[in-house]
Scaffold this motif. Structure first.
Motif, PDB file in Angstrom:
ATOM      1  N   GLN A   5       0.827  -1.356   0.073  1.00 27.47           N
ATOM      2  CA  GLN A   5       0.048   0.001  -0.053  1.00 27.47           C
ATOM      3  C   GLN A   5       0.810   1.218  -0.111  1.00 27.47           C
ATOM      4  O   GLN A   5       2.010   1.210   0.718  1.00 27.47           O
ATOM      5  N   ARG A   6       0.449   2.379  -0.639  1.00 30.66           N
ATOM      6  CA  ARG A   6       1.153   3.676  -0.540  1.00 30.66           C
ATOM      7  C   ARG A   6       0.230   4.779  -0.164  1.00 30.66           C
ATOM      8  O   ARG A   6      -0.982   4.821  -0.193  1.00 30.66           O
ATOM      9  N   ASN A   7       0.794   5.486   0.734  1.00 29.33           N
ATOM     10  CA  ASN A   7       0.007   6.440   1.291  1.00 29.33           C
ATOM     11  C   ASN A   7      -0.111   7.782   0.315  1.00 29.33           C
ATOM     12  O   ASN A   7       0.745   8.237  -0.355  1.00 29.33           O
ATOM     13  N   ARG A   8      -1.457   8.106  -0.150  1.00 32.93           N
ATOM     14  CA  ARG A   8      -1.427   8.965  -1.170  1.00 32.93           C
ATOM     15  C   ARG A   8      -1.021  10.312  -0.784  1.00 32.93           C
ATOM     16  O   ARG A   8      -1.097  11.265  -1.658  1.00 32.93           O
ATOM     17  N   PHE A   9      -0.888  10.713   0.543  1.00 37.65           N
ATOM     18  CA  PHE A   9      -0.550  11.951   0.860  1.00 37.65           C
ATOM     19  C   PHE A   9       0.955  12.439   1.012  1.00 37.65           C
ATOM     20  O   PHE A   9       1.445  13.430   0.716  1.00 37.65           O
ATOM     21  N   ASN A  10       1.749  11.367   1.297  1.00 35.55           N
ATOM     22  CA  ASN A  10       3.362  11.426   1.347  1.00 35.55           C
ATOM     23  C   ASN A  10       4.291  10.347   0.798  1.00 35.55           C
ATOM     24  O   ASN A  10       5.297  10.443   0.855  1.00 35.55           O
ATOM     25  N   GLY A  11       3.645   9.486   0.090  1.00 39.98           N
ATOM     26  CA  GLY A  11       4.369   8.392  -0.501  1.00 39.98           C
ATOM     27  C   GLY A  11       4.674   7.468   0.447  1.00 39.98           C
ATOM     28  O   GLY A  11       5.565   6.412  -0.209  1.00 39.98           O
ATOM     29  N   ASP A  12       4.480   7.391   1.814  1.00 38.51           N
ATOM     30  CA  ASP A  12       5.047   6.185   2.599  1.00 38.51           C
ATOM     31  C   ASP A  12       4.529   4.812   2.064  1.00 38.51           C
ATOM     32  O   ASP A  12       3.219   5.224   1.340  1.00 38.51           O
ATOM     33  N   GLU A  13       5.024   3.629   2.689  1.00 41.21           N
ATOM     34  CA  GLU A  13       4.233   2.474   2.458  1.00 41.21           C
ATOM     35  C   GLU A  13       4.018   1.640   3.514  1.00 41.21           C
ATOM     36  O   GLU A  13       4.645   1.888   4.717  1.00 41.21           O
ATOM     37  N   SER A  14       3.171   0.835   3.320  1.00 39.69           N
ATOM     38  CA  SER A  14       2.626  -0.110   4.349  1.00 39.69           C
ATOM     39  C   SER A  14       1.945  -1.475   3.712  1.00 39.69           C
ATOM     40  O   SER A  14       1.993  -1.442   2.423  1.00 39.69           O
ATOM     41  N   SER A  50      -8.506   7.681   7.587  1.00 34.02           N
ATOM     42  CA  SER A  50      -7.670   7.429   6.476  1.00 34.02           C
ATOM     43  C   SER A  50      -7.157   8.685   6.090  1.00 34.02           C
ATOM     44  O   SER A  50      -6.988   8.825   4.809  1.00 34.02           O
ATOM     45  N   LEU A  51      -6.592   9.432   6.838  1.00 30.43           N
ATOM     46  CA  LEU A  51      -6.167  10.785   6.415  1.00 30.43           C
ATOM     47  C   LEU A  51      -4.691  11.020   6.935  1.00 30.43           C
ATOM     48  O   LEU A  51      -4.270  10.295   7.840  1.00 30.43           O
ATOM     49  N   VAL A  52      -4.085  11.958   6.444  1.00 32.03           N
ATOM     50  CA  VAL A  52      -2.685  11.964   6.896  1.00 32.03           C
ATOM     51  C   VAL A  52      -2.586  12.685   8.234  1.00 32.03           C
ATOM     52  O   VAL A  52      -1.669  12.492   9.314  1.00 32.03           O
ATOM     53  N   GLU A  53      -3.610  13.695   8.417  1.00 32.60           N
ATOM     54  CA  GLU A  53      -3.759  14.087   9.957  1.00 32.60           C
ATOM     55  C   GLU A  53      -4.324  13.203  10.837  1.00 32.60           C
ATOM     56  O   GLU A  53      -4.635  12.090  10.587  1.00 32.60           O
ATOM     57  N   ASP A  54      -3.824  13.423  12.103  1.00 32.10           N
ATOM     58  CA  ASP A  54      -4.088  12.352  13.367  1.00 32.10           C
ATOM     59  C   ASP A  54      -5.299  12.630  13.944  1.00 32.10           C
ATOM     60  O   ASP A  54      -5.330  13.588  15.091  1.00 32.10           O
ATOM     61  N   TYR A  55      -6.580  12.524  13.184  1.00 29.81           N
ATOM     62  CA  TYR A  55      -7.854  12.871  13.837  1.00 29.81           C
ATOM     63  C   TYR A  55      -8.322  11.447  14.797  1.00 29.81           C
ATOM     64  O   TYR A  55      -8.574  11.669  15.901  1.00 29.81           O
ATOM     65  N   ILE A  56      -8.435  10.402  14.082  1.00 24.39           N
ATOM     66  CA  ILE A  56      -8.893   9.136  14.709  1.00 24.39           C
ATOM     67  C   ILE A  56      -8.011   7.895  14.812  1.00 24.39           C
ATOM     68  O   ILE A  56      -7.857   7.668  13.470  1.00 24.39           O
ATOM     69  N   ALA A  57      -7.445   7.337  15.591  1.00 29.41           N
ATOM     70  CA  ALA A  57      -6.817   6.267  15.493  1.00 29.41           C
ATOM     71  C   ALA A  57      -7.203   5.261  16.648  1.00 29.41           C
ATOM     72  O   ALA A  57      -7.622   5.769  17.774  1.00 29.41           O
ATOM     73  N   VAL A  58      -7.376   4.040  16.649  1.00 28.02           N
ATOM     74  CA  VAL A  58      -7.862   3.013  17.321  1.00 28.02           C
ATOM     75  C   VAL A  58      -6.899   1.874  17.662  1.00 28.02           C
ATOM     76  O   VAL A  58      -6.537   1.432  16.871  1.00 28.02           O
ATOM     77  N   THR A  59      -6.694   1.754  18.887  1.00 28.03           N
ATOM     78  CA  THR A  59      -5.857   0.473  19.451  1.00 28.03           C
ATOM     79  C   THR A  59      -6.866  -0.582  19.847  1.00 28.03           C
ATOM     80  O   THR A  59      -7.638  -0.431  20.989  1.00 28.03           O
TER      81      THR A  59
END
Length: 798
Positions: free
Chosen positions: A227-236, A358-367
């Protein structure tokens, strides 16, 4: 203390069976979780069409697949490997009517004939149960490593509660592990593919003494980022999964067999990142928390499976693991009676981070974190009365302890406030203790040489203890302060680190959370008749009543009645079908028609959960139904060529609106006339393979698989308000068709095999699920094109 108790029970089962073994006479046929399952009696020509006789244990006794009077799809390990089925999620390539979804927290959900249970909770009891050698994997995340060194898989469709217990209203999947051999055998499989994929598997099997044999298998799956991050090109998207199983068989006499199985796996793969679909605030009141204007500038992610979005700099690797031990034994008490026992203990741990917005900003993350501890025991007697009666009677006990922790940090959206008081993080607690006891029996009576009657029933009693709430998991006091001031104008109403819950009857704070019990019992049953006018034909009709246990939600809440459980669902299923072999096995046909009459069906809808707004949550549909048909046709028109065509048609409809939960639904309207989520009207699978000899010791094969389905939706919504149609369309899951190709060569009577393969070779963009996480809608995609080579080597000393 709990582990010691289970160990004592485990040991007691072994001692009891061993004592019986010392005094037992000769043999009775029963459904053993192993044994020879494929007989190539129809052909010895490796280049001819592969016509095999599969022996299954769908009714907990060994019998030919085409003699079983119910709908069962079974396949050997070789078939699974050739179609690229490496996990239960891939069974749609084999089983018409099977579908897989992924929840917004990344948990798997299985459906058969439109019956499944989609909930974000780790504690959710599925409607399609999974077993390995009849040992339960009662929660679907535990089934991740089931497809390891197996002999075959059996997929039983329709309610299976009489023999496999409740929570199987959709069906049951039973994997049969390859067993230790009385000769030395070994093998390896190596796969390399796109995205730096390297999968390696190996096994060794053979005798240790005259009465003791063992088999050990290990597998490691690795894949690089896809997978590629559409905002900064990172991969995962990297995969790192290791799996192992040890089986030790002991045969102290011809009358007794014991098997000890130990399995474990560890998953350190990255969580799949969803794609951004859109933003729509749950809270539109004047007091709603202001949104970052940047959110409104983002468009839906492109239709490219590799493109997603997430906040960089975080560790998205999962840390999920399972270890399980099982002891099974069969003792022939007499020439016609067998005693069987299966004892198991499993421990599952989960931990993983999922980006929700699903955005580059850190709005919501779930552990997501939690543990599952499961103990089960089944004991049964089976046998024959003369030549016409087969009987079985038994009992079962299951003890589950589940602790779930879900942390939203950060959680910045329109609803994370109580009046003017805001909070940026909170958590969910869901702890359950579940004890299930049951007794079951079955009776098969051959009325004539061609007509048989079948009946089975089970009594189940389940006691479920629940404690849960929304909580200040981080202990900062921000979450508790917002509710203390917003609800009671008292900063100390909820102390830091406590639960945040208000009594719906007294209006007083409940810092200890909600505590309640759900005690239910039921009696599923099955009655059927089958007719065998010839050895190649079976016609049958069944009526089955099945149940699925009630469930508590894992849901952000402020009031205790928002945590009310949904009750158990009930289905009365009617099915008629047949299995035919024509023209000397050149044509095999299986078909069935079915009608499911549901009461209190558990579906995922939208529920008002103030102050958190409208949230996906369980609803209990008072009355609904499923009507459908399926068929599977296998043709062997010429030597070496085989084609299989399978399809399922489903028509689902809600007939009466829910009567619970007590809170009002998020959208005013009615559900009557709506179809079920995750239920395609049409599903189909076509597989073709051609084999031919190039020499006396080599054959070449070419094959292709197409599987497809029509569109469906990812949430249950009302049909009354046109204004919300655009919102609803965000949850559509379009139909698709995928093409897989394979080609290769086999040498030395299939002891060496080299295969080139491609999956989704047309690079079709398709969705696995569409979900809503707070203000944000997102979607999980299927894999893009993958391709590679697989080398398999087998050795045996026979």
């Amino acid at each position: 203390m709990g582990g010691s108790r289970y160990l004592l029970l485990f040991s007691a089962s072994a001692i009891a069976l061993a004592n019986c073994a010392m005094t037992s006479p000769a043999a009775a046929q029963d459904g053993q979780p192993g044994g020879a399952i494929v007989s190539n009696t129809d052909t010895n020509d490796a280049a001819s069409a592969e016509i095999v006789e599969i022996i299954v244990t769908a009714q907990k006794r060994s019998e030919r697949l085409r003699d079983v009077p119910m709908s069962v799809t079974a396949a050997t390990a070789e078939t699974l490997a050739s179609r690229g089925i490496n996990s239960s999620e891939d069974l749609g390539k084999l089983v018409p009517g099977f579908s897989f979804q992924k929840t917004q927290f990344g948990l798997p959900v299985f459906f058969l004939r439109g019956v499944g249970f989609s909930d974000t909770a780790l504690t959710a009891s599925p409607a399609v149960t999974v077993y390995t050698d009849q040992v339960p994997l009662p929660y679907l995340p535990m089934a991740r490593g089931a497809v390891l060194d197996i002999e075959r898989v059996e997929v039983l469709k329709g309610p299976q509660g009489t023999l496999f217990g409740q929570n199987s209203t959709g069906g049951a999947i039973n994997y049969i592990a390859a067993k230790p051999t009385d000769y030395l055998a070994a093998g390896t499989t190596l796969t390399v593919g796109r995205f730096s994929q390297v999968d390696a598997e190996a096994f060794v099997s053979g005798p240790i003494t005259d009465t003791l044999s063992a088999r050990i298998a290990v597998r490691h799956e690795y894949q690089g980022d896809w997978q590629r991050n559409r905002f900064n090109g990172d991969e995962s998207g990297a995969k790192d999964f290791i799996n192992g199983r040890l089986i030790v068989d002991w045969r102290p006499s011809e009358r007794a067999t014991f098997s000890l199985q130990a399995s474990a796996w560890k998953d350190r793969s990255n969580s799949q990142q969803p794609q951004f679909v859109g933003y729509e605030p749950k809270d539109t009141s004047p007091l709603a928390r202001p949104v970052d204007p940047q959110v409104l500038t983002y468009s839906t992610s492109p239709d490219n499976a590799r493109i997603a979005g997430w906040t960089p700099g975080k560790d998205y690797r999962q840390n999920n693991r399972l270890h399980q031990f099982a002891l099974s034994g069969q003792i022939d008490i007499s020439d016609t009676v067998r005693l069987s026992s299966i004892t198991s203990y499993g421990h599952y741990d989960a931990h993983g981070l999922q980006d929700i917005d699903s955005l580059v900003e850190d709005y919501i993350a779930v552990t997501i974190g939690g543990t599952i501890r499961n103990f089960s025991q089944e004991l049964r007697l089976s046998g024959d009365l003369g030549d016409r009666v087969k009987w079985m009677i038994g009992g079962s006990y299951q003890d589950d302890k589940i602790n779930e922790r879900v942390l939203f940090a950060p959680d910045i959206d329109s609803s994370t406030h109580v009046g003017p008081f805001t909070f940026d993080s909170f958590g969910l607690l869901n702890d359950q203790k579940i004890k299930t006891k049951g007794g079951f029996g079955s009776l098969d009576y051959e009325l004539t040489d061609t007509i048989s009657l079948q009946a089975s029933a089970r009594y189940s009693d389940q006691k479920r203890r629940f404690q849960g709430c929304s909580a200040d998991l981080l202990g900062t006091g921000e979450f508790t302060s917002a509710f203390s001031l917003g609800f009671f104008r008292d900063l100390n109403a909820f102390p830091p680190g406590s639960c945040v819950l208000v009594s719906s009857t007294t209006g007083m704070p409940l810092p200890g959370g909600s505590k309640s019990n759900l005690n239910e019992d039921n009696v599923p049953w099955r009655a059927g008749i089958s007719w065998k006018p010839s050895s190649a034909t079976t016609l049958y009709a069944n009526i089955t009543k099945g149940y699925k246990a009630g469930s508590y939600p894992t849901l952000p809440t402020a009031f205790d009645n928002q945590l009310n459980p949904v009750p158990q669902e009930l289905v009365l299923a009617y099915e008629a079908g047949g299995k035919l072999s024509l023209l000397d096995r050149a044509v095999d046909l299986e078909f069935a028609g079915f009608y499911y009459d549901y009461r209190d069906k558990q579906l995922q809808g939208l529920v008002s959960a103030p102050p958190f707004g409208n949230l996906p949550a369980l609803v209990s549909i008072a009355k609904s139904r499923i009507a459908g048909a399926e068929a599977n046709l296998t043709l062997n028109p010429v030597q070496g060529f085989r084609i299989t065509v399978g399809g399922t048609y489903l028509n689902t409809k809600i007939l009466q609106d829910p009567v619970n939960p007590t809170e009002p639904f998020g959208n005013v309207g009615t559900f009557v006339g709506e179809t079920f989520p995750y239920t395609s009207t049409w599903q189909g699978v076509v597989d073709a393979e051609y084999r031919f000899h190039t020499s006396a010791n080599a054959s070449v094969f070419l094959g292709a698989t197409v599987n497809g389905r029509t569109g469906t939706k990812g949430v249950l919504y009302t049909n009354a308000t046109p204004a919300i149609s655009q919102f609803e369309r965000q949850y559509d899951i379009p139909g698709y068709a995928l093409l897989d190709l394979r080609a290769g060569i086999e040498l030395d009577r299939e002891h060496l095999r080299l295969e080139a393969w491609g999956r989704n070779v047309m690079n079709k963009f398709y969705l696995v699920n569409t979900v809503r996480g707070s203000d944000y809608s997102s979607r999980f995609t299927g894999m893009p094109t993958t391709y590679g080579l697989t080398l398999r080597w087998r050795y045996d000393a026979r």
